[in-house]
Design a protein around this motif. Structure first.
Motif, mmCIF file in Angstrom:
data_model
loop_
_atom_site.group_PDB
_atom_site.id
_atom_site.type_symbol
_atom_site.label_atom_id
_atom_site.label_comp_id
_atom_site.label_asym_id
_atom_site.label_seq_id
_atom_site.Cartn_x
_atom_site.Cartn_y
_atom_site.Cartn_z
ATOM 1 N N GLY A 1 0.819 -1.214 0.000
ATOM 2 C CA GLY A 1 0.000 0.000 0.000
ATOM 3 C C GLY A 1 0.846 1.254 0.000
ATOM 4 N N ALA A 2 1.935 1.246 0.757
ATOM 5 C CA ALA A 2 2.838 2.399 0.773
ATOM 6 C C ALA A 2 3.451 2.598 -0.609
ATOM 7 N N GLY A 3 3.842 1.505 -1.250
ATOM 8 C CA GLY A 3 4.398 1.596 -2.597
ATOM 9 C C GLY A 3 3.394 2.164 -3.587
ATOM 10 N N GLU A 4 2.141 1.749 -3.469
ATOM 11 C CA GLU A 4 1.105 2.266 -4.368
ATOM 12 C C GLU A 4 0.890 3.762 -4.169
ATOM 13 N N VAL A 5 0.921 4.204 -2.931
ATOM 14 C CA VAL A 5 0.754 5.631 -2.637
ATOM 15 C C VAL A 5 1.896 6.435 -3.258
ATOM 16 N N VAL A 6 3.116 5.944 -3.090
ATOM 17 C CA VAL A 6 4.279 6.648 -3.634
ATOM 18 C C VAL A 6 4.225 6.655 -5.161
ATOM 19 N N LEU A 7 3.896 5.519 -5.755
ATOM 20 C CA LEU A 7 3.808 5.440 -7.216
ATOM 21 C C LEU A 7 2.742 6.381 -7.752
ATOM 22 N N ARG A 8 1.566 6.381 -7.149
ATOM 23 C CA ARG A 8 0.490 7.266 -7.614
ATOM 24 C C ARG A 8 0.910 8.736 -7.505
ATOM 25 N N GLY A 9 1.529 9.090 -6.392
ATOM 26 C CA GLY A 9 2.000 10.464 -6.228
ATOM 27 C C GLY A 9 2.996 10.838 -7.297
ATOM 28 N N GLU B 1 13.793 6.600 -15.494
ATOM 29 C CA GLU B 1 13.975 6.524 -14.047
ATOM 30 C C GLU B 1 12.932 5.599 -13.410
ATOM 31 N N LEU B 2 11.686 5.751 -13.842
ATOM 32 C CA LEU B 2 10.609 4.925 -13.302
ATOM 33 C C LEU B 2 10.779 3.460 -13.703
ATOM 34 N N MET B 3 11.149 3.212 -14.950
ATOM 35 C CA MET B 3 11.375 1.842 -15.397
ATOM 36 C C MET B 3 12.490 1.188 -14.584
ATOM 37 N N GLU B 4 13.549 1.922 -14.302
ATOM 38 C CA GLU B 4 14.645 1.406 -13.501
ATOM 39 C C GLU B 4 14.175 1.093 -12.071
ATOM 40 N N ALA B 5 13.392 1.978 -11.503
ATOM 41 C CA ALA B 5 12.899 1.767 -10.138
ATOM 42 C C ALA B 5 11.959 0.565 -10.070
ATOM 43 N N LEU B 6 11.096 0.394 -11.055
ATOM 44 C CA LEU B 6 10.128 -0.693 -11.046
ATOM 45 C C LEU B 6 10.750 -2.042 -11.404
#
Length: 99
Positions: free
Chosen positions: A62-70, A91-96
């Motif tokens: 849930g914390a990850g989803e909140v951060v991703l949505r933000g 950057e996002l592709m690397e993080a995911l």
């Protein structure tokens, strides 16, 4: 809402997302503390521990989803306006890649 941080070119996490993610992480911490206490009890039941572990996983997810949505709302959606779409996507592709 996107706002510049220090230095001015740095994008920061939206305040609402930070607070909500922190709340979920505090919940996860509470569950972890509970698991540690449970494991100190020689009579603890395995399934009870598994339930608590699942609760931690849920809170972390849930914390990850909140951060991703933000991030998506504040930075990805506005990347073309700033002219850094390619960098933001990479950057996002690397993080995911690690999830």
């Amino acid at each position: 809402m996107t706002r510049a941080c220090h230095p001015p070119t740095h994008l920061c996490m939206p305040e609402d997302a930070r607070k909500r993610a922190a709340r979920r992480l505090n919940i996860a911490r509470g569950h972890l503390d509970s698991i540690v206490r449970m494991l100190e009890d020689p009579d603890v039941y395995c399934v009870d521990v598994l339930r608590q572990l699942k609760a931690v996983q849920g809170a972390l997810g849930g914390a990850g989803e909140v951060v991703l949505r933000g991030h998506l709302e504040a930075h990805v959606a506005t990347a073309s306006t700033r002219g850094d779409s390619h960098e933001i996507v990479e950057e996002l592709m690397e993080a995911l890649k690690y999830t």
